[in-house]
Design a protein around this motif. Structure first.
Motif, PDB file in Angstrom:
ATOM      1  N   SER A   6       0.825  -1.202   0.000  1.00  0.00           N
ATOM      2  CA  SER A   6       0.000   0.000   0.000  1.00  0.00           C
ATOM      3  C   SER A   6       0.860   1.253   0.000  1.00  0.00           C
ATOM      4  CB  SER A   6      -0.925  -0.013   1.223  1.00  0.00           C
ATOM      5  OG  SER A   6      -1.693   1.167   1.281  1.00  0.00           O
ATOM      6  N   THR A   7       1.910   1.245   0.828  1.00  0.00           N
ATOM      7  CA  THR A   7       2.819   2.387   0.865  1.00  0.00           C
ATOM      8  C   THR A   7       3.491   2.595  -0.482  1.00  0.00           C
ATOM      9  OG1 THR A   7       3.253   1.984   3.215  1.00  0.00           O
ATOM     10  CG2 THR A   7       4.838   3.355   2.015  1.00  0.00           C
ATOM     11  N   PHE A   8       3.916   1.500  -1.078  1.00  0.00           N
ATOM     12  CA  PHE A   8       4.552   1.573  -2.396  1.00  0.00           C
ATOM     13  C   PHE A   8       3.587   2.132  -3.442  1.00  0.00           C
ATOM     14  CE2 PHE A   8       4.464  -0.821  -6.392  1.00  0.00           C
ATOM     15  CZ  PHE A   8       5.548  -0.243  -7.022  1.00  0.00           C
ATOM     16  N   SER A   9       2.337   1.669  -3.428  1.00  0.00           N
ATOM     17  CA  SER A   9       1.356   2.116  -4.414  1.00  0.00           C
ATOM     18  C   SER A   9       1.112   3.612  -4.293  1.00  0.00           C
ATOM     19  CB  SER A   9       0.040   1.345  -4.230  1.00  0.00           C
ATOM     20  OG  SER A   9       0.238  -0.042  -4.411  1.00  0.00           O
ATOM     21  N   LYS A  67      11.690  -2.601  -5.034  1.00  0.00           N
ATOM     22  CA  LYS A  67      10.819  -2.765  -3.865  1.00  0.00           C
ATOM     23  C   LYS A  67       9.583  -3.585  -4.236  1.00  0.00           C
ATOM     24  CE  LYS A  67      12.118   1.487  -1.450  1.00  0.00           C
ATOM     25  NZ  LYS A  67      11.639   2.797  -0.948  1.00  0.00           N
ATOM     26  N   ASN A  68       9.029  -3.302  -5.393  1.00  0.00           N
ATOM     27  CA  ASN A  68       7.864  -4.065  -5.857  1.00  0.00           C
ATOM     28  C   ASN A  68       8.214  -5.546  -5.998  1.00  0.00           C
ATOM     29  OD1 ASN A  68       5.082  -4.093  -7.064  1.00  0.00           O
ATOM     30  ND2 ASN A  68       6.237  -4.884  -8.803  1.00  0.00           N
ATOM     31  N   LYS A  69       9.425  -5.809  -6.454  1.00  0.00           N
ATOM     32  CA  LYS A  69       9.881  -7.192  -6.595  1.00  0.00           C
ATOM     33  C   LYS A  69      10.003  -7.862  -5.232  1.00  0.00           C
ATOM     34  CE  LYS A  69      13.636  -9.878  -8.705  1.00  0.00           C
ATOM     35  NZ  LYS A  69      14.920  -9.781  -9.465  1.00  0.00           N
ATOM     36  N   GLU A  70      10.516  -7.123  -4.253  1.00  0.00           N
ATOM     37  CA  GLU A  70      10.627  -7.663  -2.899  1.00  0.00           C
ATOM     38  C   GLU A  70       9.247  -7.973  -2.325  1.00  0.00           C
ATOM     39  OE1 GLU A  70      12.793  -4.858  -0.619  1.00  0.00           O
ATOM     40  OE2 GLU A  70      14.649  -5.053  -1.781  1.00  0.00           O
ATOM     41  N   TYR A  71       8.284  -7.072  -2.513  1.00  0.00           N
ATOM     42  CA  TYR A  71       6.929  -7.303  -2.017  1.00  0.00           C
ATOM     43  C   TYR A  71       6.299  -8.521  -2.693  1.00  0.00           C
ATOM     44  CZ  TYR A  71       7.679  -2.486  -0.490  1.00  0.00           C
ATOM     45  OH  TYR A  71       8.190  -1.352   0.061  1.00  0.00           O
ATOM     46  N   PHE A  72       6.583  -8.668  -3.966  1.00  0.00           N
ATOM     47  CA  PHE A  72       6.067  -9.823  -4.712  1.00  0.00           C
ATOM     48  C   PHE A  72       6.601 -11.127  -4.122  1.00  0.00           C
ATOM     49  CE2 PHE A  72       6.801 -12.867  -8.207  1.00  0.00           C
ATOM     50  CZ  PHE A  72       5.483 -13.090  -8.589  1.00  0.00           C
ATOM     51  N   GLN A  73       7.884 -11.160  -3.817  1.00  0.00           N
ATOM     52  CA  GLN A  73       8.472 -12.359  -3.237  1.00  0.00           C
ATOM     53  C   GLN A  73       7.917 -12.627  -1.840  1.00  0.00           C
ATOM     54  OE1 GLN A  73      12.626 -11.400  -3.504  1.00  0.00           O
ATOM     55  NE2 GLN A  73      12.815 -12.035  -5.641  1.00  0.00           N
ATOM     56  N   GLN A  98      -1.324  -9.961  -7.533  1.00  0.00           N
ATOM     57  CA  GLN A  98      -1.626  -9.566  -8.910  1.00  0.00           C
ATOM     58  C   GLN A  98      -1.319  -8.088  -9.141  1.00  0.00           C
ATOM     59  OE1 GLN A  98      -2.371 -11.549 -11.332  1.00  0.00           O
ATOM     60  NE2 GLN A  98      -2.500  -9.904 -12.839  1.00  0.00           N
ATOM     61  N   ILE A  99      -1.568  -7.266  -8.110  1.00  0.00           N
ATOM     62  CA  ILE A  99      -1.269  -5.844  -8.234  1.00  0.00           C
ATOM     63  C   ILE A  99       0.233  -5.631  -8.432  1.00  0.00           C
ATOM     64  CG2 ILE A  99      -1.291  -3.635  -7.007  1.00  0.00           C
ATOM     65  CD1 ILE A  99      -3.880  -4.499  -5.688  1.00  0.00           C
ATOM     66  N   THR A 100       1.038  -6.367  -7.677  1.00  0.00           N
ATOM     67  CA  THR A 100       2.493  -6.229  -7.833  1.00  0.00           C
ATOM     68  C   THR A 100       2.935  -6.674  -9.219  1.00  0.00           C
ATOM     69  OG1 THR A 100       2.947  -8.454  -6.953  1.00  0.00           O
ATOM     70  CG2 THR A 100       2.820  -6.648  -5.378  1.00  0.00           C
ATOM     71  N   ILE A 101       2.276  -7.702  -9.762  1.00  0.00           N
ATOM     72  CA  ILE A 101       2.625  -8.164 -11.108  1.00  0.00           C
ATOM     73  C   ILE A 101       2.319  -7.081 -12.135  1.00  0.00           C
ATOM     74  CG2 ILE A 101       2.037  -9.857 -12.891  1.00  0.00           C
ATOM     75  CD1 ILE A 101       1.548 -11.892 -10.681  1.00  0.00           C
ATOM     76  N   GLN A 102       1.185  -6.406 -11.985  1.00  0.00           N
ATOM     77  CA  GLN A 102       0.805  -5.361 -12.932  1.00  0.00           C
ATOM     78  C   GLN A 102       1.663  -4.108 -12.751  1.00  0.00           C
ATOM     79  OE1 GLN A 102      -3.363  -4.639 -12.483  1.00  0.00           O
ATOM     80  NE2 GLN A 102      -3.976  -6.670 -13.207  1.00  0.00           N
ATOM     81  N   SER A 103       2.142  -3.877 -11.553  1.00  0.00           N
ATOM     82  CA  SER A 103       2.924  -2.666 -11.300  1.00  0.00           C
ATOM     83  C   SER A 103       4.268  -2.706 -12.014  1.00  0.00           C
ATOM     84  CB  SER A 103       3.158  -2.488  -9.789  1.00  0.00           C
ATOM     85  OG  SER A 103       1.937  -2.298  -9.116  1.00  0.00           O
TER      86      SER A 103
END
Length: 362
Positions: free
Chosen positions: A57-60, A154-160, A222-227
């Motif tokens: 959420s913070t990242f978004s 960061k998005n990659k880290e959240y995805f993992q 899914q949101i992280t994948i689209q980001s």
């Protein structure tokens, strides 16, 4: 033979778990995390995975603020202003002055040259200031590209992290459905104790809440994948703008200055030769020089006028990437809808089976 048949049936009906595709290190983290999920803790489902989701959420919000603060229009205005300034002093003006030299017998040639030179110097200083703005904009764009790269990581880290939470939840859900619930049901059947039956129902309810929580985490995943492609698209646009700015600073502006300087030098040379030659010879020289200068400047001007600021291939590639991204997003969303429908059907089947079992036990 029965074992092979059962294995085949499971492979066709049981969906592949996320843990199967995770690296070995993440698989171990998922297994350790699965052991920490406590059905007796009523808060475990509510707080499960919230750490990763809060980071997401913070990242978004950070990404949204960055896009909203990006004023691409300002850079476009600076480039447009540059083009207008380049057009204010055209070497063709000097050529026009030369066409009238013979008729005026050189009486006002010096004044006309000084007027154009003064105009050139004024516009030249304005162009230099625009160049500084463009250079600052280019540095800003490059800095933004680097910041976006950090956001991408960061998005990659959240995805993992989400993968580990989902994989752990799937493991725990499978354990509850295949081991814990059958064991509790067997215990209730043997004891006939109403509390044992309640334990079975409580565990079924916990499994249902866990499955819903996993579905929420999968949506976040899914949101992280689209980001990821969205960040790359912004980076590519910034890179294209930075390259165009650099082309304007290092190519367009120096070329313009060179053309004007050449035209001024040619006119001055012509004037010096005219003062040393007879009018007839000067007239012939002027005709030849003007023709040559007109040819050179016309060709150079035509080349520059026909040259586009943005290559068509770049626009095609940008549009192709955008269309591919949209198509991929639609495909992923369709797959998500199909999976959710399949999950709902499986939940309905499980609910009916549980009802029948409870009736049977009574």
């Amino acid at each position: 033979m029965e074992t092979s048949i059962n294995t085949t049936e499971q492979s066709t009906t049981k969906p592949k778990q996320l843990i199967d595709v995770l690296p070995a290190e993440h698989q171990q983290k998922a297994r350790d995390l699965a052991k920490q999920i406590d059905p007796a803790n009523h808060q475990s489902i509510i707080t499960y995975g919230t750490a990763a989701q809060s980071k997401l959420s913070t990242f978004s919000h950070s990404m949204l603020d960055h896009v909203q603060q990006k004023d691409i229009g300002e850079i476009g205005d600076i480039l447009s202003d540059l083009m207008k300034k380049l057009q204010q002093v055209n070497p063709d003006e000097l050529q026009a002055e030369k066409k009238n030299m013979f008729s005026r017998m050189f009486s006002k040639v010096s004044d006309s040259i000084q007027e154009v030179l003064s105009k050139y110097q004024k516009v030249g200083s304005q162009i230099d200031r625009i160049s500084l703005k463009l250079d600052h904009s280019k540095k800003t764009l490059i800095g933004d590209i680097q910041m976006l790269e950090q956001l991408y990581e960061k998005n990659k880290e959240y995805f993992q992290a989400l993968n580990i939470f989902i994989a752990a939840g799937e493991l725990k859900l499978e354990e509850i459905q295949t081991v814990t619930i059958p064991s509790l049901r067997q215990k209730a059947e043997q004891s006939g104790d109403q509390m044992d039956y309640q334990d079975v129902n409580d565990m079924v309810q916990f499994a249902d809440r866990l499955e819903k929580r996993l579905h929420d985490l999968k949506l976040s995943r899914q949101i992280t994948i689209q980001s990821a492609p969205q960040i790359r698209m912004i980076q590519n646009m910034n890179q294209a703008l930075a390259e165009k700015i650099q082309s304007s600073i290092l190519t367009a502006i120096p070329l313009w200055k060179n053309q004007v300087a050449i035209a001024l030098t040619l006119v001055r040379q012509k004037k010096a030769m005219e003062s040393q030659k007879q009018v007839s010879q000067t007239t012939n020289d002027l005709l030849l020089k003007n023709a040559e200068l007109l040819k050179t400047n016309t060709i150079e001007t035509a080349k520059e006028n026909e040259r586009g600021l943005v290559d068509v291939e770049t626009l095609k590639k940008t549009q192709s990437n955008l269309i591919t991204t949209l198509e991929e997003t639609l495909r992923i969303q369709q797959e998500g809808r199909m999976k959710r429908k399949q999950a709902e059907q499986e939940l309905s089947t499980m609910e009916n089976e549980l009802k029948q079992k409870l009736l049977h036990l009574k």
